[in-house]
Design an enzyme around this catalytic site. Structure first.
Site, mmCIF file in Angstrom:
data_model
loop_
_atom_site.group_PDB
_atom_site.id
_atom_site.type_symbol
_atom_site.label_atom_id
_atom_site.label_comp_id
_atom_site.label_asym_id
_atom_site.label_seq_id
_atom_site.Cartn_x
_atom_site.Cartn_y
_atom_site.Cartn_z
ATOM 1 N N TYR A 141 3.460 -29.512 -3.118
ATOM 2 C CA TYR A 141 4.222 -28.273 -3.167
ATOM 3 C C TYR A 141 5.721 -28.502 -3.351
ATOM 4 O O TYR A 141 6.444 -27.614 -3.793
ATOM 5 C CB TYR A 141 3.988 -27.443 -1.900
ATOM 6 C CG TYR A 141 2.570 -26.949 -1.725
ATOM 7 C CD1 TYR A 141 1.592 -27.195 -2.676
ATOM 8 C CD2 TYR A 141 2.201 -26.245 -0.592
ATOM 9 C CE1 TYR A 141 0.290 -26.744 -2.511
ATOM 10 C CE2 TYR A 141 0.901 -25.789 -0.412
ATOM 11 C CZ TYR A 141 -0.050 -26.046 -1.382
ATOM 12 O OH TYR A 141 -1.338 -25.589 -1.204
ATOM 13 N N LYS A 191 -7.330 -38.423 1.867
ATOM 14 C CA LYS A 191 -8.219 -38.831 0.782
ATOM 15 C C LYS A 191 -7.856 -40.268 0.412
ATOM 16 O O LYS A 191 -7.521 -40.601 -0.721
ATOM 17 C CB LYS A 191 -8.069 -37.886 -0.411
ATOM 18 C CG LYS A 191 -9.170 -38.023 -1.456
ATOM 19 C CD LYS A 191 -10.548 -37.690 -0.934
ATOM 20 C CE LYS A 191 -11.564 -37.748 -2.085
ATOM 21 N NZ LYS A 191 -12.960 -37.657 -1.605
ATOM 22 N N ASP A 223 -12.941 -33.949 1.962
ATOM 23 C CA ASP A 223 -14.187 -33.295 1.574
ATOM 24 C C ASP A 223 -15.213 -33.343 2.701
ATOM 25 O O ASP A 223 -15.913 -32.354 2.973
ATOM 26 C CB ASP A 223 -14.742 -33.907 0.288
ATOM 27 C CG ASP A 223 -14.672 -35.426 0.245
ATOM 28 O OD1 ASP A 223 -14.101 -36.030 1.170
ATOM 29 O OD2 ASP A 223 -15.200 -36.010 -0.718
ATOM 30 N N ASP A 247 -3.376 -26.336 3.872
ATOM 31 C CA ASP A 247 -3.412 -24.980 3.330
ATOM 32 C C ASP A 247 -4.851 -24.542 3.104
ATOM 33 O O ASP A 247 -5.253 -23.421 3.451
ATOM 34 C CB ASP A 247 -2.622 -24.960 2.019
ATOM 35 C CG ASP A 247 -2.230 -23.559 1.570
ATOM 36 O OD1 ASP A 247 -2.564 -22.587 2.264
ATOM 37 O OD2 ASP A 247 -1.582 -23.450 0.517
ATOM 38 N N ASP A 251 -7.549 -21.918 5.763
ATOM 39 C CA ASP A 251 -8.228 -20.716 5.288
ATOM 40 C C ASP A 251 -9.731 -20.819 5.535
ATOM 41 O O ASP A 251 -10.391 -19.828 5.871
ATOM 42 C CB ASP A 251 -7.968 -20.512 3.795
ATOM 43 C CG ASP A 251 -6.642 -19.830 3.524
ATOM 44 O OD1 ASP A 251 -5.728 -19.956 4.366
ATOM 45 O OD2 ASP A 251 -6.509 -19.179 2.473
#
Length: 359
Positions: A141, A191, A223, A247, A251
């Site tokens: 970001y 990751k 994952d 982020d 959610d």
């Protein structure tokens, strides 16, 4: 205590849910003998309409001069084709950077009254109480270079993920300190099998863990973590991760506990903390009076706890939310089985009533 706050209602449902959070704060102030000092400023699409800047200078100055910032939401499809610096989201990213808010705390709790509101089985979500600690000022970001270049039909888009060790270590310390006061478990999500950033992340977090021997550290690929959050959410305590992964995962846990409208957040670590619901601007339901204000109200509780160290007042808000839910109050996103949902303002009024009834 005088609570000096800057209120940034923002876009979409932001003004509606922020209004209820402010009314709840006023009820708390009256109950506990505090004084609210409020100033409202523009951010996001509302600021673009007013002055063609998603974060005007007077908004920055107001935020820096206050003790905390309560934000509604930013984002509107009307600005989807604007250049990056003139999109509503650019104002939010700049605000975080200006205030130095590098640590984003996103608690996810399954309220007992809402066990049947989750799409998962009640026995899976019962007792879920986790905290996502998201690094907020690094990663994709904020990384440079970033661009879209080339001729139409053959353009190339570039984003850059970057992290340095000091940035990783400071967010890791936040996670370990929070875990020390909770169930003493930190899961670091990365990751590392693919990304160099994640390999450095894992090394730095592991090194930081040595300074917190009472806290158990484990690692998981993002994952696998996403799958495990659905399979066994109550096993998680503190989840530490980088900007984009945090982020997305936060959610996801909104769905696990019943609704994204329940989730609050605190962005801290800098000069002034920013408190906002996780749900975003939801322009499709803006102005209809059906948005869930509990994420904004619980964000106000986080503000009382983290910016003002008013733990009793924060607990009063959280207990009032739980009591209102126990009494059957449900906004449209939570209503199940043909029950009649309450409006945004009615849900706020129910919470305020519970606060006023506290002994």
């Amino acid at each position: 205590m005088r609570l000096d706050l800057t209120i940034l209602p923002g876009d979409g449902i932001g003004p509606e849910v922020t209004e209820q959070a402010v009314l709840v704060l006023q009820a708390v102030a009256n109950k506990f003998g505090h004084q609210l000092q409020l100033q409202n400023k523009n951010i996001g699409g509302a600021a673009l309409i007013a002055c063609n800047d998603p974060l005007p200078l007077d908004t920055i100055q107001a935020c820096l001069s206050s003790s905390a910032v309560l934000l509604g939401a930013v984002g509107s499809p009307a600005f989807d084709h604007n250049p990056n610096h003139l999109r509503p989201e650019a104002g939010l990213l700049r605000l975080r950077r200006e205030l130095g808010a590098y640590a984003n705390l996103r608690p996810a709790i399954c309220f007992p009254a809402l066990e049947d509101s989750s799409p998962l089985r009640a026995d899976l979500v019962r007792g879920t109480d986790l905290m996502i600690v998201r690094e907020l000022l690094g990663g994709l970001y904020f990384g440079e270079p970033r661009s879209i270049a080339g001729a139409p039909g053959a353009r190339l888009a570039t984003n850059t993920m970057t992290y340095d060790e000091p940035g990783i270590e400071r967010i890791a310390r936040v996670a370990f300190e929070l875990a020390r006061k909770r169930r003493k478990k930190v899961l670091s999500v990365d990751k590392a099998n693919v990304l160099e950033c994640s390999r450095l992340w894992r090394e730095a977090v592991t090194r930081c863990a040595k300074d917190h021997p009472s806290v158990q550290l484990s690692h998981m690929y993002v994952d696998s973590a996403a799958m495990s959050l659905v399979q066994r959410p109550r096993d998680f305590d503190v989840v530490l991760t980088e900007n984009m992964f945090g982020d997305i995962l936060s959610d996801q846990v909104g769905g696990v506990v019943g609704s994204l409208g329940l989730l609050a957040s605190a962005s801290i670590g800098g000069q002034v903390g920013v408190y906002e619901p996780v749900h975003g601007s939801a322009p499709d339901i803006a102005g209809k009076g059906i948005a869930n204000p509990l994420g904004a109200i619980l964000s106000a509780a986080l503000m009382l706890r983290h910016s003002f160290q008013l733990d009793k007042e924060a607990a009063a808000v959280e207990n009032a939310v739980s009591a209102a839910l126990n009494e059957g109050a449900r906004t449209a996103d939570l209503a199940r089985g043909g029950g009649s949902p309450v409006s945004t303002s009615e849900m706020g009024s129910r919470v305020i009533s519970e606060i006023r009834s506290l002994v």
